[in-house]
Design an enzyme around this catalytic site. Sequence first.
Site, short mmCIF file in Angstrom:
data_model
loop_
_atom_site.label_atom_id
_atom_site.label_comp_id
_atom_site.label_asym_id
_atom_site.label_seq_id
_atom_site.Cartn_x
_atom_site.Cartn_y
_atom_site.Cartn_z
N GLY A 38 84.67 -40.15 2.16
CA GLY A 38 83.32 -39.62 2.04
C GLY A 38 83.27 -38.18 1.58
O GLY A 38 82.41 -37.81 0.76
N ASP A 59 95.68 -40.28 -0.30
CA ASP A 59 95.01 -41.17 0.64
C ASP A 59 95.87 -42.42 0.78
O ASP A 59 96.30 -42.99 -0.22
CB ASP A 59 93.61 -41.54 0.16
CG ASP A 59 92.72 -42.04 1.30
OD1 ASP A 59 91.64 -41.48 1.50
OD2 ASP A 59 93.15 -43.00 2.00
N ARG A 70 79.11 -44.44 0.82
CA ARG A 70 79.19 -42.97 0.69
C ARG A 70 80.37 -42.48 -0.15
O ARG A 70 80.37 -41.33 -0.59
CB ARG A 70 79.28 -42.33 2.09
CG ARG A 70 80.57 -42.71 2.80
CD ARG A 70 80.50 -42.54 4.31
NE ARG A 70 81.74 -43.05 4.91
CZ ARG A 70 82.01 -44.32 5.10
NH1 ARG A 70 81.15 -45.26 4.74
NH2 ARG A 70 83.16 -44.69 5.64
N LYS A 83 93.03 -46.19 -2.56
CA LYS A 83 92.00 -45.19 -2.88
C LYS A 83 92.53 -44.11 -3.82
O LYS A 83 91.77 -43.59 -4.65
CB LYS A 83 91.49 -44.53 -1.59
CG LYS A 83 90.59 -45.41 -0.77
CD LYS A 83 90.01 -44.62 0.39
CE LYS A 83 89.14 -45.50 1.27
NZ LYS A 83 88.60 -44.76 2.43
N ASN A 128 90.88 -37.22 10.86
CA ASN A 128 91.49 -37.25 12.20
C ASN A 128 92.19 -35.92 12.49
O ASN A 128 92.63 -35.21 11.57
CB ASN A 128 92.46 -38.42 12.33
CG ASN A 128 93.67 -38.24 11.45
OD1 ASN A 128 94.67 -37.67 11.88
ND2 ASN A 128 93.59 -38.69 10.20
N ALA A 130 95.03 -35.13 14.05
CA ALA A 130 96.47 -34.99 13.81
C ALA A 130 96.72 -34.52 12.38
O ALA A 130 97.51 -33.59 12.14
CB ALA A 130 97.18 -36.31 14.08
N THR A 131 96.03 -35.15 11.43
CA THR A 131 96.18 -34.75 10.03
C THR A 131 95.64 -33.34 9.81
O THR A 131 96.26 -32.53 9.12
CB THR A 131 95.45 -35.76 9.12
OG1 THR A 131 96.03 -37.05 9.33
CG2 THR A 131 95.57 -35.39 7.66
N CYS A 173 92.94 -21.75 15.43
CA CYS A 173 92.19 -20.69 16.15
C CYS A 173 90.81 -21.21 16.55
O CYS A 173 90.28 -20.86 17.60
CB CYS A 173 92.01 -19.47 15.26
SG CYS A 173 93.48 -18.56 14.80
N CYS A 186 85.41 -40.74 11.73
CA CYS A 186 84.39 -41.14 10.78
C CYS A 186 84.62 -42.57 10.32
O CYS A 186 83.68 -43.29 9.99
CB CYS A 186 84.41 -40.24 9.56
SG CYS A 186 84.02 -38.55 9.93
ZN LIG Z 1 95.40 -19.61 14.15
#
Ligand SMILES: [Zn+2]
Length: 256
Positions: A38, A59, A70, A83, A128, A130-131, A173, A186
């Site tokens: 998306g 991807d 979308r 994709k 996500n 983790a990625t 951060c 999503c």
């Molecule tokens: Zn940082």
Amino acid sequence: MNDQQLLRYSRHILLDEIGIEAQERLLAATALVVGAGGLGSPAALYLASAGIGRILLADGDTVDLTNLQRQVLHRDDGIGQPKAESGRRSLLALNPGLEVVPLAQRLDGAALRDAVASSSVVLDCSDNFATRHAINRACVEAGVPLVSGAAIRFDGQLAVFDPRQPDSPCYHCLFPEGQDLDEVRCAVMGVFAPLTGIIGTMQAAEALKIAGGFGTPFTGRLLLLDARTMDVNTIRVPRDPGCPVCGGRHPPAASV
Ligand SMILES: [Zn+2]
């Protein structure tokens, strides 16, 4: 630039902020788009139309019927195809002069680090945490600016992190790893179709400003968009001096 390129990019070249010099910087730039969904769809389409010379499109998924509401990079006849490949075809149909490298895999480890290190700017269009954290670590390590986007339901976010700047925060951060346990993806949640277009297009705008060296990038700030009302809020994001990802990289000046 040849005559065809001068015509193709003429509406950029007419802008005082861009001109021929910045357009040539765009043509010489490499952008890594992680996620051809998306957010990655509109982001990659605008990077291609605007003349980013080399686009790495990563991807690991295949096009699914539920994506087409979308994910405007893909077409009905692309269902079932990777994709990255479907996206490459769309981008080259739009602008055949570009180099588009399809990375039909879920980028991680050395492949992610190599792709980031070879890029002028990275667009995190993944879904996500983790990625997102892996991309952020690779960007901090390689000193490559990161344009982060997110869209779920009617809520959108945009943030820019630039590890080349000593006072820029990083993604960690802002969203410390481990505090994101109640992840909502999503991929399985509802999302308002044009919201992904709005945020992905903002990501393209920021990536173009960074790669072209014009305007003022949105570095160190977070934009929050509520598409129910179209209310927009922006807040400054400070760098966390104790951040385990970027904290040791630019030690803050000793307090006096
Ligand atoms: Zn940082």
